[in-house]
Design an enzyme around this catalytic site. Structure first.
Site, short mmCIF file in Angstrom:
data_model
loop_
_atom_site.label_atom_id
_atom_site.label_comp_id
_atom_site.label_asym_id
_atom_site.label_seq_id
_atom_site.Cartn_x
_atom_site.Cartn_y
_atom_site.Cartn_z
N CYS A 113 32.82 32.44 30.43
CA CYS A 113 34.26 32.70 30.61
C CYS A 113 34.66 34.14 30.31
O CYS A 113 35.73 34.60 30.71
CB CYS A 113 35.07 31.77 29.72
N HIS A 249 42.52 34.32 28.10
CA HIS A 249 41.69 33.35 28.80
C HIS A 249 42.43 32.01 28.81
O HIS A 249 43.00 31.61 27.80
CB HIS A 249 40.34 33.22 28.08
N ASN A 279 40.89 25.69 33.44
CA ASN A 279 40.00 26.77 32.98
C ASN A 279 39.07 27.16 34.12
O ASN A 279 38.18 26.40 34.50
CB ASN A 279 39.20 26.27 31.77
#
Ligand code: UT7
Length: 322
Positions: A113, A249, A279
């Site tokens: 990520c 994020h 996500n």
């Protein structure tokens, strides 16, 4: 020209929307649980034949268009991805050909990520040292290709997408600093334990599956992101009040609010897309940045703090004068 600046942004989301109600039909879960624990309402899922490079190509073209940049001007392409089309050539090499870039350096960065911010930090340094004048930086992932749709602990969290920026050399500071970290000792908490040199050991039923000890990841993420935002402000000798926007994020609304609280920021200073995107891993931060740029939320000259946390563990930040 000792700095790099963001000249333009772009992004791409697959067409197919999967809502929490859709997931209620296949999993022992509820819209209420997903919203309360994650803030996610829906996510995009790429078609089976839609690859990371397909998504990244559109995001890259949109970023070059926004930056009024001809592909031939790009001197470096760095792609943050954990879901490359192929083992090799890299996604960056595939994109270089598809986007008509010159024979510049092209590389993938696998930092889960945090992939986009790792890629941004590399491109920023190439520009600062004068080895490139313009760089295309992309974050893209198709994590839904590695989801166990029977595992409610992960299936509700992830979506697909890509985001991109064109960085260009500048006399004035645009990227004020980037910071990257990793702690491989936590590798067992989040990952996909299938690979090339381990022999492509498939899961029962075929394919590969992501595994996560969600609650443990959550706790480390909150602590670690708290540390990196402090590090970023201290490095730049800035105060929390100097920040205009947090572009975090997009993993979990509760993690985002914890970081905003730590920074003394109200939620109207935070760019939130997790509700609509879920996500999207390396796509998450540049998708949020592009959404904020295109909606006119962020303005030129404002100070943006970008941060990410992911498998590895990896974590990273960038402080940007937009
Ligand atoms: O981007 C990379 C980094 N990843 C992250 O940052 C993700 C970090 N983790 C998280 O966001 C959260 O830990 C989750 C959203 C994954 C889980 O939330 P949580 O508050 O940590 O829940 P939990 O794992 O402690 O589980 C609480 C309960 C459990 O039931 P029991 O044991 O209390 O009966 C789970 O089985 O919630 C249950 N549960 C669910 N229930 C309904 C877990 N997933 C679901 C679900 N629907 N989808």
């Amino acid at each position: 020209m000792n700095y790099s600046r963001v000249a333009g942004t772009g992004s791409y989301l697959p067409e197919k929307i999967v809502t929490n109600a859709d997931l209620e039909k296949i999993l022992d879960t509820s819209d209420q649980w997903i919203r309360e624990r994650t803030g996610i309402c829906e996510r995009r899922v790429a078609r089976a034949d839609e690859t990371s490079s397909d998504m990244a190509e559109v995001a890259g073209r949109r970023a070059m268009e926004a930056a009024a940049t001809d592909p031939q001007e790009i001197g470096l392409i760095v792609v943050g991805t954990t879901t490359p089309d192929l083992v090799f050539p890299s996604t960056a090499c595939l994109l270089q050909a598809r986007l008509g870039l010159p024979d510049c350096g092209a590389m993938d960065v696998n930092a889960a990520c945090s992939g986009f911010l790792y890629a941004l930090s590399i491109a920023d340094k190439y520009i600062r040292c004068g080895d490139a004048k313009k760089a295309l930086v992309i974050g893209v992932d198709k994590l839904t290709a590695m989801i166990d749709w029977n595992d409610r602990g992960t299936a509700v969290l992830f979506g697909d997408g890509a985001g991109a920026v064109v960085l260009e050399a500048s006399d004035e500071a645009g990227i004020l600093s980037t910071h990257i970290h990793a702690a491989g000792r936590h590798s067992g908490l989040l990952g996909v334990d299938v690979g090339v040199s381990t022999g492509f050991k498939a899961e029962p039923g075929g394919g590969v599956r992501m595994k996560m000890k969600g609650n443990e990841v959550f706790k480390v993420a909150v602590r670690t992101l708290g540390r990196i935002v402090d590090e970023t402000l201290e490095h730049n000798q800035m105060e929390q009040s100097d920040l205009d926007w947090l572009i975090p994020h997009q993993a979990n609304y509760r993690i985002i609010t914890a970081t905003a609280r730590k920074l003394g920021m109200t939620m109207d200073q935070v760019v939130v897309t997790v509700d609509k995107h879920g996500n999207t891993s390396a796509g998450s931060v540049p998708l949020a940045l592009d959404a904020a740029a295109r909606s006119g939320k962020i303005k030129r000259g404002e100070i943006l703090l970008l941060e990410a946390f992911g498998g590895g563990f990896t974590w990273a930040s960038a402080l940007i004068k937009y």
